[in-house]
Design a protein around this motif. Structure first.
Motif, PDB file in Angstrom:
ATOM      1  N   LEU A 160       0.826  -1.202   0.000  1.00 33.73           N
ATOM      2  CA  LEU A 160       0.000   0.000   0.000  1.00 33.73           C
ATOM      3  C   LEU A 160       0.868   1.263   0.000  1.00 33.73           C
ATOM      4  CD1 LEU A 160      -3.003   0.739   0.017  1.00 33.73           C
ATOM      5  CD2 LEU A 160      -2.873   0.863   2.492  1.00 33.73           C
ATOM      6  N   PHE A 161       2.027   1.164   0.634  1.00 34.67           N
ATOM      7  CA  PHE A 161       2.937   2.306   0.729  1.00 34.67           C
ATOM      8  C   PHE A 161       4.086   2.126  -0.260  1.00 34.67           C
ATOM      9  CE2 PHE A 161       0.959   1.785   4.923  1.00 34.67           C
ATOM     10  CZ  PHE A 161       0.339   3.014   5.026  1.00 34.67           C
ATOM     11  N   ALA A 162       4.477   3.198  -0.902  1.00 29.53           N
ATOM     12  CA  ALA A 162       5.541   3.127  -1.907  1.00 29.53           C
ATOM     13  C   ALA A 162       6.874   2.704  -1.300  1.00 29.53           C
ATOM     14  CB  ALA A 162       5.677   4.475  -2.607  1.00 29.53           C
ATOM     15  N   SER A 163       7.091   2.989  -0.036  1.00 29.66           N
ATOM     16  CA  SER A 163       8.387   2.731   0.578  1.00 29.66           C
ATOM     17  C   SER A 163       8.544   1.318   1.141  1.00 29.66           C
ATOM     18  CB  SER A 163       8.632   3.751   1.692  1.00 29.66           C
ATOM     19  OG  SER A 163       7.609   3.635   2.672  1.00 29.66           O
ATOM     20  N   THR A 164       7.478   0.544   1.201  1.00 35.85           N
ATOM     21  CA  THR A 164       7.569  -0.809   1.748  1.00 35.85           C
ATOM     22  C   THR A 164       6.461  -1.691   1.188  1.00 35.85           C
ATOM     23  OG1 THR A 164       7.643  -2.125   3.775  1.00 35.85           O
ATOM     24  CG2 THR A 164       6.202  -0.210   3.800  1.00 35.85           C
ATOM     25  N   ASN A 165       6.726  -2.973   1.134  1.00 33.06           N
ATOM     26  CA  ASN A 165       5.719  -3.916   0.660  1.00 33.06           C
ATOM     27  C   ASN A 165       5.000  -4.627   1.803  1.00 33.06           C
ATOM     28  OD1 ASN A 165       6.151  -3.429  -2.041  1.00 33.06           O
ATOM     29  ND2 ASN A 165       7.677  -5.034  -2.253  1.00 33.06           N
ATOM     30  N   ILE A 166       5.418  -4.385   3.046  1.00 30.29           N
ATOM     31  CA  ILE A 166       4.821  -5.127   4.153  1.00 30.29           C
ATOM     32  C   ILE A 166       3.401  -4.643   4.440  1.00 30.29           C
ATOM     33  CG2 ILE A 166       7.046  -5.642   5.235  1.00 30.29           C
ATOM     34  CD1 ILE A 166       6.304  -3.492   7.359  1.00 30.29           C
ATOM     35  N   PRO A 167       2.537  -5.560   4.858  1.00 28.88           N
ATOM     36  CA  PRO A 167       1.201  -5.132   5.275  1.00 28.88           C
ATOM     37  C   PRO A 167       1.290  -4.455   6.643  1.00 28.88           C
ATOM     38  CG  PRO A 167       1.439  -7.505   5.531  1.00 28.88           C
ATOM     39  CD  PRO A 167       2.705  -7.000   4.895  1.00 28.88           C
ATOM     40  N   THR A 168       0.422  -3.509   6.877  1.00 31.84           N
ATOM     41  CA  THR A 168       0.410  -2.772   8.144  1.00 31.84           C
ATOM     42  C   THR A 168      -1.016  -2.732   8.693  1.00 31.84           C
ATOM     43  OG1 THR A 168       0.151  -0.726   6.902  1.00 31.84           O
ATOM     44  CG2 THR A 168       2.389  -1.310   7.569  1.00 31.84           C
ATOM     45  N   THR A 169      -1.154  -2.211   9.892  1.00 28.70           N
ATOM     46  CA  THR A 169      -2.463  -2.082  10.527  1.00 28.70           C
ATOM     47  C   THR A 169      -2.691  -0.632  10.921  1.00 28.70           C
ATOM     48  OG1 THR A 169      -2.439  -4.337  11.379  1.00 28.70           O
ATOM     49  CG2 THR A 169      -3.857  -2.784  12.519  1.00 28.70           C
ATOM     50  N   MET A 170      -3.887  -0.134  10.630  1.00 27.50           N
ATOM     51  CA  MET A 170      -4.294   1.187  11.077  1.00 27.50           C
ATOM     52  C   MET A 170      -5.055   0.992  12.387  1.00 27.50           C
ATOM     53  SD  MET A 170      -6.579   4.214   9.238  1.00 27.50           S
ATOM     54  CE  MET A 170      -6.651   3.264   7.785  1.00 27.50           C
ATOM     55  N   ILE A 171      -4.698   1.748  13.402  1.00 28.15           N
ATOM     56  CA  ILE A 171      -5.374   1.661  14.697  1.00 28.15           C
ATOM     57  C   ILE A 171      -6.023   3.005  14.996  1.00 28.15           C
ATOM     58  CG2 ILE A 171      -3.246   2.179  15.972  1.00 28.15           C
ATOM     59  CD1 ILE A 171      -4.321   0.338  18.227  1.00 28.15           C
ATOM     60  N   VAL A 172      -7.275   2.952  15.421  1.00 27.11           N
ATOM     61  CA  VAL A 172      -8.001   4.154  15.825  1.00 27.11           C
ATOM     62  C   VAL A 172      -8.044   4.147  17.341  1.00 27.11           C
ATOM     63  CG1 VAL A 172     -10.158   5.449  15.678  1.00 27.11           C
ATOM     64  CG2 VAL A 172      -9.390   4.070  13.722  1.00 27.11           C
ATOM     65  N   LEU A 173      -7.515   5.202  17.946  1.00 26.18           N
ATOM     66  CA  LEU A 173      -7.433   5.317  19.401  1.00 26.18           C
ATOM     67  C   LEU A 173      -8.358   6.416  19.897  1.00 26.18           C
ATOM     68  CD1 LEU A 173      -3.543   5.223  19.540  1.00 26.18           C
ATOM     69  CD2 LEU A 173      -5.064   3.343  20.157  1.00 26.18           C
ATOM     70  N   SER A 174      -9.013   6.171  21.014  1.00 28.58           N
ATOM     71  CA  SER A 174      -9.856   7.169  21.666  1.00 28.58           C
ATOM     72  C   SER A 174     -10.076   6.708  23.103  1.00 28.58           C
ATOM     73  CB  SER A 174     -11.189   7.343  20.921  1.00 28.58           C
ATOM     74  OG  SER A 174     -11.903   6.128  20.876  1.00 28.58           O
ATOM     75  N   HIS A 175     -10.797   7.487  23.868  1.00 31.74           N
ATOM     76  CA  HIS A 175     -11.053   7.155  25.278  1.00 31.74           C
ATOM     77  C   HIS A 175     -12.442   6.540  25.453  1.00 31.74           C
ATOM     78  CE1 HIS A 175      -7.483   9.144  26.886  1.00 31.74           C
ATOM     79  NE2 HIS A 175      -7.712  10.116  26.020  1.00 31.74           N
ATOM     80  N   GLY A 176     -12.573   5.659  26.446  1.00 34.93           N
ATOM     81  CA  GLY A 176     -13.876   5.171  26.875  1.00 34.93           C
ATOM     82  C   GLY A 176     -14.506   4.093  26.018  1.00 34.93           C
ATOM     83  N   ASN A 177     -13.727   3.318  25.298  1.00 35.83           N
ATOM     84  CA  ASN A 177     -14.289   2.265  24.447  1.00 35.83           C
ATOM     85  C   ASN A 177     -14.598   1.018  25.267  1.00 35.83           C
ATOM     86  OD1 ASN A 177     -13.986   3.567  21.743  1.00 35.83           O
ATOM     87  ND2 ASN A 177     -11.868   3.654  22.440  1.00 35.83           N
TER      88      ASN A 177
END
Length: 179
Positions: A74-91
């Motif tokens: 997904l990123f031009a600089s690497t072929n590794i898969p990554t994870t997007m994390i959404v952080l917030s309070h009170g989940n």
């Protein structure tokens, strides 16, 4: 002084922790009430053994809102898969969205179309074939593994029973140098 305070808090969790989670802790500390932060992290940090305690800490404190593993390349600089994390309070729960196959595959780089983004966003808000909400208890039972592979079933198209493909599994093959 600020970093020393954070280091003390984190050091009580584990001596060996991925830098992904230390960065995520800085993000949580920077959030206002009602705010959200999004980070990209390595997939290993969502399931490896050394990060189990800090993942437990983040989930138990209600900091993790959503995890979205992304496609490789997904990123031009690497072929590794990554994870997007959404952080917030009170989940009280964590949303898992498996976006690893939701993209337009390219030879050198994968990209998201507008429809792909819409599908991912929709899965962030409601259960679907790629998204599911999990309780803290369910995550606790699964050692706080934060990767959808464990929770979101994948459909196998045109699969065959394993025993029709292979009869035995052996470690390695014995060959001479000449062979």
């Amino acid at each position: 002084e600020y970093l020393q305070t954070i280091a003390k808090e984190i050091s009580s969790i584990s001596k060996a922790t991925s830098s992904d989670w230390l960065f995520n802790h800085l993000l949580i500390d920077s959030l206002n009430v009602g705010g959200k932060a999004i980070a990209i992290m390595t997939n290993g940090s969502t399931w490896n053994t050394i990060d189990k305690n800090i993942r437990a800490y983040f989930v138990e404190q209600g900091y993790v809102e959503c995890l979205i593993p992304l496609p490789a390349k997904l990123f031009a600089s690497t072929n590794i898969p990554t994870t997007m994390i959404v952080l917030s309070h009170g989940n009280q729960s964590v949303r898992m969205v498996d976006a690893t196959e939701v993209c337009q595959k390219g030879r050198r780089q994968n990209v998201f179309s507008a429809e792909d983004i819409e599908r991912i966003v929709r899965a962030c808000n409601e259960d679907s074939e790629i998204g599911k909400i999990l309780s803290v208890e369910e995550l606790r039972e699964n050692e706080f593994v934060l990767h959808p592979d464990r929770y979101v079933a994948k459909t196998v198209n045109e699969g065959v029973p394993f025993d029709t493909v292979i009869k035995s599994i052996n470690r390695g093959a014995h060959c001479t140098a000449e062979q």
